[in-house]
Scaffold this motif. Structure first.
Motif, PDB file in Angstrom:
ATOM      1  N   SER A 156     139.925  50.643  -9.859  1.00 47.23           N
ATOM      2  CA  SER A 156     138.863  50.551 -10.743  1.00 47.23           C
ATOM      3  C   SER A 156     137.618  49.858 -10.798  1.00 47.23           C
ATOM      4  CB  SER A 156     140.001  49.193 -12.093  1.00 47.23           C
ATOM      5  OG  SER A 156     139.042  49.438 -12.904  1.00 47.23           O
ATOM      6  N   GLY A 157     136.510  51.214 -10.683  1.00 50.74           N
ATOM      7  CA  GLY A 157     135.273  51.251 -10.964  1.00 50.74           C
ATOM      8  C   GLY A 157     134.748  49.855 -12.422  1.00 50.74           C
ATOM      9  N   GLY A 158     136.169  49.849 -13.405  1.00 47.60           N
ATOM     10  CA  GLY A 158     135.418  48.678 -14.098  1.00 47.60           C
ATOM     11  C   GLY A 158     136.481  47.219 -13.840  1.00 47.60           C
ATOM     12  N   ALA A 159     136.633  47.567 -13.394  1.00 49.24           N
ATOM     13  CA  ALA A 159     137.338  45.779 -13.403  1.00 49.24           C
ATOM     14  C   ALA A 159     136.429  45.415 -12.291  1.00 49.24           C
ATOM     15  CB  ALA A 159     139.061  46.099 -12.631  1.00 49.24           C
ATOM     16  N   PRO A 218     129.066  45.435 -17.243  1.00 54.79           N
ATOM     17  CA  PRO A 218     129.925  46.556 -17.588  1.00 54.79           C
ATOM     18  C   PRO A 218     129.255  47.921 -16.364  1.00 54.79           C
ATOM     19  CG  PRO A 218     127.220  46.232 -18.328  1.00 54.79           C
ATOM     20  CD  PRO A 218     127.599  45.282 -17.328  1.00 54.79           C
ATOM     21  N   ASP A 219     130.450  48.069 -17.319  1.00 54.96           N
ATOM     22  CA  ASP A 219     131.178  49.421 -16.104  1.00 54.96           C
ATOM     23  C   ASP A 219     130.052  50.623 -17.064  1.00 54.96           C
ATOM     24  OD1 ASP A 219     132.340  51.758 -14.831  1.00 54.96           O
ATOM     25  OD2 ASP A 219     134.539  51.519 -16.774  1.00 54.96           O
ATOM     26  N   ILE A 220     128.848  50.845 -16.111  1.00 53.24           N
ATOM     27  CA  ILE A 220     127.794  52.315 -16.562  1.00 53.24           C
ATOM     28  C   ILE A 220     127.283  52.319 -15.237  1.00 53.24           C
ATOM     29  CG2 ILE A 220     127.527  51.169 -18.807  1.00 53.24           C
ATOM     30  CD1 ILE A 220     125.262  48.902 -17.969  1.00 53.24           C
ATOM     31  N   VAL A 242     140.667  55.514  -5.471  1.00 56.96           N
ATOM     32  CA  VAL A 242     139.169  54.345  -5.619  1.00 56.96           C
ATOM     33  C   VAL A 242     139.301  55.066  -6.934  1.00 56.96           C
ATOM     34  CG1 VAL A 242     138.575  55.645  -4.049  1.00 56.96           C
ATOM     35  CG2 VAL A 242     137.756  53.637  -5.598  1.00 56.96           C
ATOM     36  N   ASP A 243     137.982  55.044  -7.937  1.00 62.51           N
ATOM     37  CA  ASP A 243     137.503  55.142  -8.929  1.00 62.51           C
ATOM     38  C   ASP A 243     135.890  55.558  -8.523  1.00 62.51           C
ATOM     39  OD1 ASP A 243     136.452  55.657 -11.278  1.00 62.51           O
ATOM     40  OD2 ASP A 243     136.524  53.435 -12.500  1.00 62.51           O
ATOM     41  N   ALA A 244     135.761  56.610  -8.588  1.00 68.01           N
ATOM     42  CA  ALA A 244     134.364  56.940  -7.781  1.00 68.01           C
ATOM     43  C   ALA A 244     133.552  57.438  -8.846  1.00 68.01           C
ATOM     44  CB  ALA A 244     134.311  58.042  -6.729  1.00 68.01           C
ATOM     45  N   ASP A 245     133.539  57.071  -9.829  1.00 73.14           N
ATOM     46  CA  ASP A 245     133.125  57.476 -11.166  1.00 73.14           C
ATOM     47  C   ASP A 245     132.294  58.368 -11.339  1.00 73.14           C
ATOM     48  OD1 ASP A 245     133.099  54.698 -12.461  1.00 73.14           O
ATOM     49  OD2 ASP A 245     131.061  53.745 -11.492  1.00 73.14           O
ATOM     50  N   THR A 246     130.917  58.993 -10.834  1.00 77.10           N
ATOM     51  CA  THR A 246     130.555  60.109 -10.949  1.00 77.10           C
ATOM     52  C   THR A 246     130.007  60.178  -9.773  1.00 77.10           C
ATOM     53  OG1 THR A 246     128.348  59.364 -11.639  1.00 77.10           O
ATOM     54  CG2 THR A 246     129.283  60.479 -13.720  1.00 77.10           C
ATOM     55  N   PRO A 306     124.260  56.813 -16.827  1.00 79.42           N
ATOM     56  CA  PRO A 306     125.173  56.520 -17.032  1.00 79.42           C
ATOM     57  C   PRO A 306     125.861  56.676 -17.702  1.00 79.42           C
ATOM     58  CG  PRO A 306     123.444  55.558 -18.222  1.00 79.42           C
ATOM     59  CD  PRO A 306     122.466  56.713 -18.357  1.00 79.42           C
ATOM     60  N   LYS A 307     126.887  56.847 -16.773  1.00 81.74           N
ATOM     61  CA  LYS A 307     128.526  56.781 -17.789  1.00 81.74           C
ATOM     62  C   LYS A 307     128.556  54.971 -17.836  1.00 81.74           C
ATOM     63  CE  LYS A 307     131.776  55.167 -15.651  1.00 81.74           C
ATOM     64  NZ  LYS A 307     132.778  55.020 -15.191  1.00 81.74           N
ATOM     65  N   ARG A 308     130.150  55.355 -18.514  1.00 81.51           N
ATOM     66  CA  ARG A 308     130.067  53.758 -19.357  1.00 81.51           C
ATOM     67  C   ARG A 308     131.847  54.853 -19.131  1.00 81.51           C
ATOM     68  NH1 ARG A 308     128.161  54.293 -25.212  1.00 81.51           N
ATOM     69  NH2 ARG A 308     125.785  54.866 -24.466  1.00 81.51           N
ATOM     70  N   ALA A 337     140.441  65.325  -9.988  1.00 80.28           N
ATOM     71  CA  ALA A 337     138.979  65.432 -11.349  1.00 80.28           C
ATOM     72  C   ALA A 337     139.352  64.921 -12.354  1.00 80.28           C
ATOM     73  CB  ALA A 337     138.903  67.352 -11.529  1.00 80.28           C
ATOM     74  N   ARG A 338     138.747  63.843 -12.905  1.00 82.28           N
ATOM     75  CA  ARG A 338     138.960  63.154 -14.427  1.00 82.28           C
ATOM     76  C   ARG A 338     137.810  64.186 -15.640  1.00 82.28           C
ATOM     77  NH1 ARG A 338     137.247  57.414 -15.751  1.00 82.28           N
ATOM     78  NH2 ARG A 338     136.105  57.241 -17.804  1.00 82.28           N
ATOM     79  N   THR A 339     138.807  64.699 -15.931  1.00 84.56           N
ATOM     80  CA  THR A 339     137.759  65.074 -17.643  1.00 84.56           C
ATOM     81  C   THR A 339     137.697  64.375 -18.521  1.00 84.56           C
ATOM     82  OG1 THR A 339     136.493  67.278 -18.920  1.00 84.56           O
ATOM     83  CG2 THR A 339     139.622  66.749 -18.500  1.00 84.56           C
TER      84      THR A 339
END
Ligand SMILES: C[C@](O)(C(=O)O)[C@H](CC(=O)O)C(=O)O
Ligand SMILES: [Mg+2]
Length: 304
Positions: free
Chosen positions: A53-56, A64-66, A91-95, A126-128, A163-165
């Protein structure tokens, strides 16, 4: 020695196992591993995969997860996790760590890190966290470019590009479904349906999209916590519990620290701890003796 310091299953075999499990009737459950030791536990208990997880990961760094973490940091952390388990790691690759060209590079770096797949999201930078209000998404064609770049960079056809939407929480579920279809056409292998609210939302998404779907069962978010067997019955193919192990661990750590602070000793919480012998069992400590008898030198006088 084999299988001790690192797991023996090759990255290629993990990827083909992941592919196979995503098209099977059974749901693939991927709890988040905060470190390799947690990944070992996830495997031993019998889950089908591991999530990073990117957040973890950001939280563990005190951030923070930004989108502050870098590709190299995430790759090094996930490579250590992938090395420690026979399970496929998503794995979480964010954007994607930058523009489409960077998303392409991200795929190659994560393939080299031994991972089985990644997810890329359609948020702006920046993502959140997908369960917070106020997030924003890029236009569909920009995300399609991100995905096409990622897909074209893949060397192992079994490496899963999900792909995450995040559109459901912004433009509504119908817009999210339209995006999911466009992302599938761009070559995504699976859709991560972020922040849906109810059982009915998950059903609606399943009925509208043909490729595998992933559900995010994160706590304290927008989604109802739906059991894996119910998601499986709806027809979802994968489910992540992304920050669960971090939250469990941090809950216990905070409680324990307060006890020591207030009572001057940890005596009253010792029975809540993983014992030394359980830890050594998980590490397969005893088998290191086969490798070097000078290493295995502990004895326990009582059961701990
Ligand atoms: C899945 C997620 O992207 C993560 O980084 O683990 C987060 C989880 C969370 O913050 O609870 C998300 O954006 O949903
Ligand atoms: Mg994330």
């Amino acid at each position: 020695m084999s299988g001790l310091i690192s797991a023996t299953t090759s990255a290629a075999d993990k990827r083909s196992a992941f592919r196979a499990s995503l098209i099977s009737e059974k749901i693939t459950r991927l709890p988040g591993a905060i470190n390799p030791l947690t990944a070992k536990l996830i495997q031993e208990i019998g889950f089908e995969g591991v999530y990073v997880s990117g957040g973890a990961f950001s939280a563990a760094l005190g951030l923070p997860d930004i989108g502050l973490t870098t590709l190299t940091e995430v790759a090094a952390h996930s490579a250590q996790i992938a090395r420690s388990t026979d399970l496929p790691v998503l794995v979480d690759a964010d954007t994607g760590f930058g523009e489409p060209m960077s998303a392409a590079r991200t795929v190659t770096v994560f393939e080299d890190a031994g991972l089985a797949g990644l997810h890329l999201e359609d948020q702006v930078n920046p993502k959140r966290c997908g369960h917070l209000d106020g997030k924003a998404i890029v236009p569909t064609d920009e995300m399609v470019r991100r995905l096409r770049a990622a897909v074209s960079a893949r060397r192992d056809p079994n490496f899963v590009i999900c792909a995450r939407t995040d559109a459901a929480g912004i433009d509504g579920i119908d817009a999210a479904i339209d995006r999911a279809r466009a992302y599938a056409d761009a070559g995504a292998d699976m859709i991560f349906t972020e922040a849906l609210h109810t059982h009915a939302d998950f059903e609606k998404f399943r009925a509208a999209v043909d490729i595998p779907l992933l559900a995010n069962m994160t706590e304290f978010g927008k989604s109802q916590l739906i059991p894996a067997q119910v998601l499986e019955a709806i027809g979802y193919n994968a489910v992540i519990y992304p920050v669960t192990t971090l939250r469990l661990a941090m809950g216990a750590i905070e409680k324990g620290l307060r006890v020591i602070h207030e009572e001057g000793t940890q005596e009253t919480v010792v029975d809540q701890m993983q014992t030394r012998s359980r830890l050594y069992e998980l590490l397969d400590y005893e088998r290191y003796n086969e490798f070097d008898s000078g290493v295995f030198n502990f004895t326990l006088s009582r059961s701990q």
